[in-house]
Motif scaffolding. Structure first.
Motif, mmCIF file in Angstrom:
data_model
loop_
_atom_site.group_PDB
_atom_site.id
_atom_site.type_symbol
_atom_site.label_atom_id
_atom_site.label_comp_id
_atom_site.label_asym_id
_atom_site.label_seq_id
_atom_site.Cartn_x
_atom_site.Cartn_y
_atom_site.Cartn_z
ATOM 1 N N ASN A 1 -47.376 70.125 -80.295
ATOM 2 C CA ASN A 1 -47.183 70.651 -78.952
ATOM 3 C C ASN A 1 -46.603 69.529 -78.071
ATOM 4 O O ASN A 1 -47.262 68.513 -77.865
ATOM 5 C CB ASN A 1 -48.525 71.145 -78.393
ATOM 6 C CG ASN A 1 -48.374 71.962 -77.149
ATOM 7 O OD1 ASN A 1 -47.459 71.734 -76.350
ATOM 8 N ND2 ASN A 1 -49.273 72.914 -76.948
ATOM 9 N N VAL A 2 -45.399 69.720 -77.567
ATOM 10 C CA VAL A 2 -44.692 68.669 -76.832
ATOM 11 C C VAL A 2 -44.813 68.875 -75.326
ATOM 12 O O VAL A 2 -44.641 69.978 -74.819
ATOM 13 C CB VAL A 2 -43.197 68.628 -77.228
ATOM 14 C CG1 VAL A 2 -42.436 67.598 -76.383
ATOM 15 C CG2 VAL A 2 -43.053 68.320 -78.702
ATOM 16 N N HIS A 3 -45.093 67.766 -74.636
ATOM 17 C CA HIS A 3 -45.092 67.749 -73.176
ATOM 18 C C HIS A 3 -44.121 66.664 -72.735
ATOM 19 O O HIS A 3 -44.312 65.485 -73.024
ATOM 20 C CB HIS A 3 -46.484 67.458 -72.617
ATOM 21 C CG HIS A 3 -47.481 68.539 -72.922
ATOM 22 N ND1 HIS A 3 -47.808 69.520 -72.000
ATOM 23 C CD2 HIS A 3 -48.180 68.815 -74.046
ATOM 24 C CE1 HIS A 3 -48.696 70.332 -72.558
ATOM 25 N NE2 HIS A 3 -48.935 69.929 -73.778
ATOM 26 N N MET A 4 -43.053 67.068 -72.032
ATOM 27 C CA MET A 4 -42.046 66.117 -71.576
ATOM 28 C C MET A 4 -42.190 65.861 -70.082
ATOM 29 O O MET A 4 -42.299 66.802 -69.304
ATOM 30 C CB MET A 4 -40.635 66.629 -71.883
ATOM 31 C CG MET A 4 -40.193 66.330 -73.294
ATOM 32 S SD MET A 4 -38.456 66.701 -73.573
ATOM 33 C CE MET A 4 -38.530 68.451 -73.882
ATOM 34 N N VAL A 5 -42.188 64.599 -69.699
ATOM 35 C CA VAL A 5 -42.286 64.224 -68.287
ATOM 36 C C VAL A 5 -40.912 63.830 -67.790
ATOM 37 O O VAL A 5 -40.103 63.264 -68.525
ATOM 38 C CB VAL A 5 -43.297 63.076 -68.070
ATOM 39 C CG1 VAL A 5 -44.689 63.515 -68.453
ATOM 40 C CG2 VAL A 5 -42.899 61.833 -68.882
ATOM 41 N N LYS A 6 -40.645 64.121 -66.546
ATOM 42 C CA LYS A 6 -39.346 63.804 -65.950
ATOM 43 C C LYS A 6 -39.379 62.397 -65.380
ATOM 44 O O LYS A 6 -40.289 61.999 -64.673
ATOM 45 C CB LYS A 6 -39.010 64.813 -64.847
ATOM 46 C CG LYS A 6 -37.608 64.671 -64.287
ATOM 47 C CD LYS A 6 -37.302 65.785 -63.310
ATOM 48 C CE LYS A 6 -35.874 65.660 -62.782
ATOM 49 N NZ LYS A 6 -35.552 66.736 -61.825
ATOM 50 N N VAL A 7 -38.346 61.628 -65.709
ATOM 51 C CA VAL A 7 -38.248 60.240 -65.221
ATOM 52 C C VAL A 7 -36.956 60.096 -64.430
ATOM 53 O O VAL A 7 -35.906 60.536 -64.877
ATOM 54 C CB VAL A 7 -38.253 59.241 -66.391
ATOM 55 C CG1 VAL A 7 -38.186 57.815 -65.850
ATOM 56 C CG2 VAL A 7 -39.511 59.429 -67.229
#
Length: 255
Positions: A249-255
């Motif tokens: 399960n992938v969680h991507m954060v915005k940078v």
């Protein structure tokens, strides 16, 4: 700019960014895409890089390992954002395990607002960061690896065998999407990481985009053993799809 000078600067760019697309490089060096493709082909022939679909990644020896002091400075904003997301997975009363690494080091800074956590770690610097808190902290014994400030070896393994953990937060030096594995340069540290994964109910992999596509000497685990992956939004376009194929399960954060 002469071709050799440009190729040298492309290598320097990749040493900083780890990977780049043809479009990024053509814009950076103000030359055509076809010129960049030719440069990348020649650099690949010297075993400095590996060409990928639409770009290139930097190749390093599989046993190469920067010190933790050097790695602390790399991709710091990505690691802070990943840590901010990771803390959302922690509940009061949890028993958690923090692997030695720069992403977990950023996470530990955010745990000081908790009053009821049990934390297990093999990291000297994480232990020092928690020394002035009221949290319950267990430092695994063992042999010190100065490159990572991590405790490893039979004493650490024996201590890990005595406990079970709610959530393990693990870092990695390399994430190979094609073979579905995570890797690290050192065998003894790989063994400790693997035991951490085995003894936790849930495993969360914390990794910035620079680790994707890299392969190191020692296999830690299959991606199918990872429950969650928290990363930044600069990952390759097919990253989430590939990770989902391994049931991560992938969680991507915005940078």
């Amino acid at each position: 700019m002469f071709m050799e000078e440009r190729k040298s600067q492309i290598l320097e760019y990749l040493r900083h960014m780890s990977r780049a697309s043809v479009h990024d490089l053509s814009r950076q060096f103000k030359v055509s895409d076809s010129t960049i493709r030719r440069d990348l082909k020649e650099l690949e022939e010297t075993d400095n890089i590996k060409r990928t679909h639409g770009g290139a990644i930097l190749l390093q020896p599989v046993s190469f390992e920067e010190s933790i002091g050097e790695r602390k400075k790399d991709y710091i904003e990505e690691k802070k954002a990943i840590a901010k997301k990771a803390v959302e997975f922690i509940n009061p009363g949890d028993a958690i395990l923090l692997d030695s690494g720069t992403s977990t080091y950023e996470l530990v800074k955010k745990l000081k607002t908790f009053s009821n956590l049990s934390i297990v770690t093999n990291s000297i610097i994480i232990m020092q960061e928690l020394a002035d808190t009221g949290l319950e902290v267990m430092l695994l014994g063992g042999n010190l690896r100065r490159e990572t400030s991590a405790l490893v070896g039979p004493f650490a393994e024996q201590a890990l065998n005595m406990i079970r953990i709610d959530k393990a937060f693990i870092g990695t030096n390399g994430l190979d999407l094609n073979n579905g594995i995570i890797t690290t340069p050192n065998l003894t540290e790989a063994r400790i990481k693997r035991m951490m994964i085995t003894n936790a109910r849930h495993t969360l992999l914390l990794t910035d985009h620079s680790k994707i596509g890299k392969v190191n000497f020692a296999k830690v685990a299959d991606l199918t053993e990872i429950d969650f992956c928290i990363t930044d939004n600069n990952v390759p376009a097919n990253f989430e799809e590939k990770m989902n194929s391994y049931n991560v399960n992938v969680h991507m954060v915005k940078v």
